[in-house]
Write a protein that holds these residues in place. Structure first.
Motif, PDB file in Angstrom:
ATOM      1  N   LEU A 278       0.824  -1.208   0.000  1.00  0.00           N
ATOM      2  CA  LEU A 278       0.000   0.000   0.000  1.00  0.00           C
ATOM      3  C   LEU A 278       0.860   1.261   0.000  1.00  0.00           C
ATOM      4  O   LEU A 278       0.500   2.272  -0.610  1.00  0.00           O
ATOM      5  CB  LEU A 278      -0.937  -0.021   1.207  1.00  0.00           C
ATOM      6  CG  LEU A 278      -2.006  -1.123   1.162  1.00  0.00           C
ATOM      7  CD1 LEU A 278      -2.706  -1.265   2.506  1.00  0.00           C
ATOM      8  CD2 LEU A 278      -3.026  -0.848   0.053  1.00  0.00           C
TER       9      LEU A 278
ATOM     10  N   ARG B  43      -1.344   4.182  -1.145  1.00  0.00           N
ATOM     11  CA  ARG B  43      -2.677   3.940  -0.568  1.00  0.00           C
ATOM     12  C   ARG B  43      -2.567   3.633   0.930  1.00  0.00           C
ATOM     13  O   ARG B  43      -3.332   2.837   1.474  1.00  0.00           O
ATOM     14  CB  ARG B  43      -3.358   2.774  -1.296  1.00  0.00           C
ATOM     15  CG  ARG B  43      -3.696   3.061  -2.755  1.00  0.00           C
ATOM     16  CD  ARG B  43      -4.184   1.802  -3.461  1.00  0.00           C
ATOM     17  NE  ARG B  43      -5.291   1.176  -2.745  1.00  0.00           N
ATOM     18  CZ  ARG B  43      -5.531  -0.140  -2.754  1.00  0.00           C
ATOM     19  NH1 ARG B  43      -4.742  -0.968  -3.420  1.00  0.00           N
ATOM     20  NH2 ARG B  43      -6.548  -0.631  -2.082  1.00  0.00           N
TER      21      ARG B  43
ATOM     22  N   SER C 138      -7.241  -5.784   0.071  1.00  0.00           N
ATOM     23  CA  SER C 138      -6.778  -4.580  -0.635  1.00  0.00           C
ATOM     24  C   SER C 138      -5.456  -4.798  -1.365  1.00  0.00           C
ATOM     25  O   SER C 138      -4.960  -3.894  -2.032  1.00  0.00           O
ATOM     26  CB  SER C 138      -6.639  -3.410   0.353  1.00  0.00           C
ATOM     27  OG  SER C 138      -5.568  -3.648   1.259  1.00  0.00           O
TER      28      SER C 138
END
Length: 408
Positions: free
Chosen positions: A47, A52, A72
């Motif tokens: 991430l 993110r 994710s």
């Protein structure tokens, strides 16, 4: 450059290598909670790379569940963390999984293998507590599993970490066998005792680091220069909010200091977690006050035999007399963090007498140089075990940087 991490634990050694620019191929770890910690850390790096990190921080704040965090990131990334015991029965399955990863990613060569088999069988304390001196413990032979991976993947270099007691296990035979087996599969090998404090970790933690390189490669054991960070243990304590026993409060109360910034332990937008501590009965707190007062009075260490009789609960007054030990805040290094902190906090008493408690999970992690954005999965006891068993990431990074220089 890439690496495989064996007996990965919570990923302290791995995190140092990632920080130095290496890419993990696979982590193999038998403990379920440690494996989940590795998955969560993998999410962090993915991430971060894809900008993110807000998703990761939402998880740390408790706004989303673990499943949503794991969803994710690509599933094939999380499948590189293998929750498996490394043994004769499992090795073929693990090899197949790694081979599939290598093929999928188009990797034709493993650069480095890292890891350290569980050290209880080699530990001096462990041997002293076992009536057979750990002679019959099957963990004595886990190094053979490590060597299987060297023989199969033939990395340019490897790092094998363990406790100093490995030198004397089975009268020194174990260590001699380890070196002999490593040489037999094609490596020049050298072992040195290294101290985490020389890598900028605020902890006196000595470990045997065995490093090997392919015969004829012209490589050698890296030279490490000692780092003077001009800091004391209090630099990793004083920005955290005071706690009473049994409390959790994830707040910073002071800005980032020089050491926290240099070490990377605390960053600007960190979401603090794990600043939680266990409860204590009043007798133990009374002992803690005596221990803290003794330390503040000329750095005296309280011995169990110094206690008033009414506070003594153990008949053994011959050994382990330092079972109550204060974390020294005003000197550059704490004593060695150990996994026993999961059973009680007597060996890691917080130095501030007004708090009169054992250290929190986050304080333990900081002693080991884990960054505040490192999230440990499982109940509090499991978190302490993972932290106590780990290689300090800052030490691992120092080792990894030198190896990267040599292999570039």
């Amino acid at each position: 450059m890439n690496f495989i991490d064996l007996f990965a634990g919570a990923g302290g050694l791995s995190d140092g290598f990632v920080s130095a620019g290496f890419t993990p191929i696979a982590h193999i770890e038998m403990n379920e909670y440690a494996s989940l910690t590795l998955k969560t850390r993998t999410c962090y790096y993915y991430l971060k790379e894809h900008r993110r990190l807000n998703v990761y921080y939402r998880y740390l704040r408790g706004e989303i569940f673990q499943e949503e965090l794991y969803n994710s990131v690509p599933n094939n990334l999380l499948s590189t963390i293998m929750n498996e015991e490394i043994s004769d029965k499992s090795s073929e399955k693990i090899f197949n999984n790694i081979d599939n990863i290598l093929q999928y990613r188009g990797i034709n060569k493993v650069d480095v293998i890292i890891g350290g088999p569980p050290c209880q069988a080699y530990s001096l304390v462990g041997r002293s507590r076992d009536e057979n001196n750990m002679e019959d413990d099957p963990r004595n032979y886990l190094y053979k599993q490590y060597i299987k991976f060297l023989n199969k993947y033939k990395p340019d270099m490897f790092v094998f970490e363990n406790v100093p007691g490995i030198l004397t296990a089975k009268g020194g035979k174990t260590f001699k066998n380890i070196i002999a087996f490593m040489k037999r599969v094609g490596y020049e090998v050298y072992a040195k005792p290294l101290n985490a404090s020389d890598f900028g970790v605020l902890q006196n933690r000595k470990r045997i680091i065995i490093i090997g390189w392919r015969k004829g490669s012209g490589l050698k054991y890296p030279e490490f220069e000692s780092i003077n960070v001009n800091a004391v243990v209090d630099d990793i304590l004083r920005d955290l909010i005071p706690l009473n026993p049994g409390e959790e409060n994830n707040e910073y109360i002071k800005p980032i200091n020089k050491y926290l910034k240099w070490s990377g332990i605390r960053k600007k937008n960190d979401v603090l977690t794990h600043h939680m501590c266990r409860t204590h009965n009043e007798r133990d707190r009374e002992i803690y006050r005596l221990a803290i007062s003794a330390w503040n009075d000329g750095h005296r260490r309280l011995k169990y035999t110094d206690l008033p009789e009414k506070l003594c609960t153990h008949k053994n007054k011959e050994s382990f007399l330092d079972r109550f030990k204060v974390l020294a805040s005003d000197i550059p290094c704490s004593h060695t963090m150990i996994a026993h902190i999961s059973k009680d906090g007597h060996h890691f008493i917080h130095p501030y007498i007004e708090q009169c408690r054992s250290i929190s999970v986050r304080e333990a992690a900081r002693i080991q140089s884990f960054p505040d954005n490192y999230f440990f999965e499982g109940p509090r006891t499991a978190k302490f075990v993972q932290i106590g068993n780990a290689v300090p990431p800052l030490m691992a990074k120092g080792i990894a940087e030198k190896i990267k220089e040599m292999l570039d």
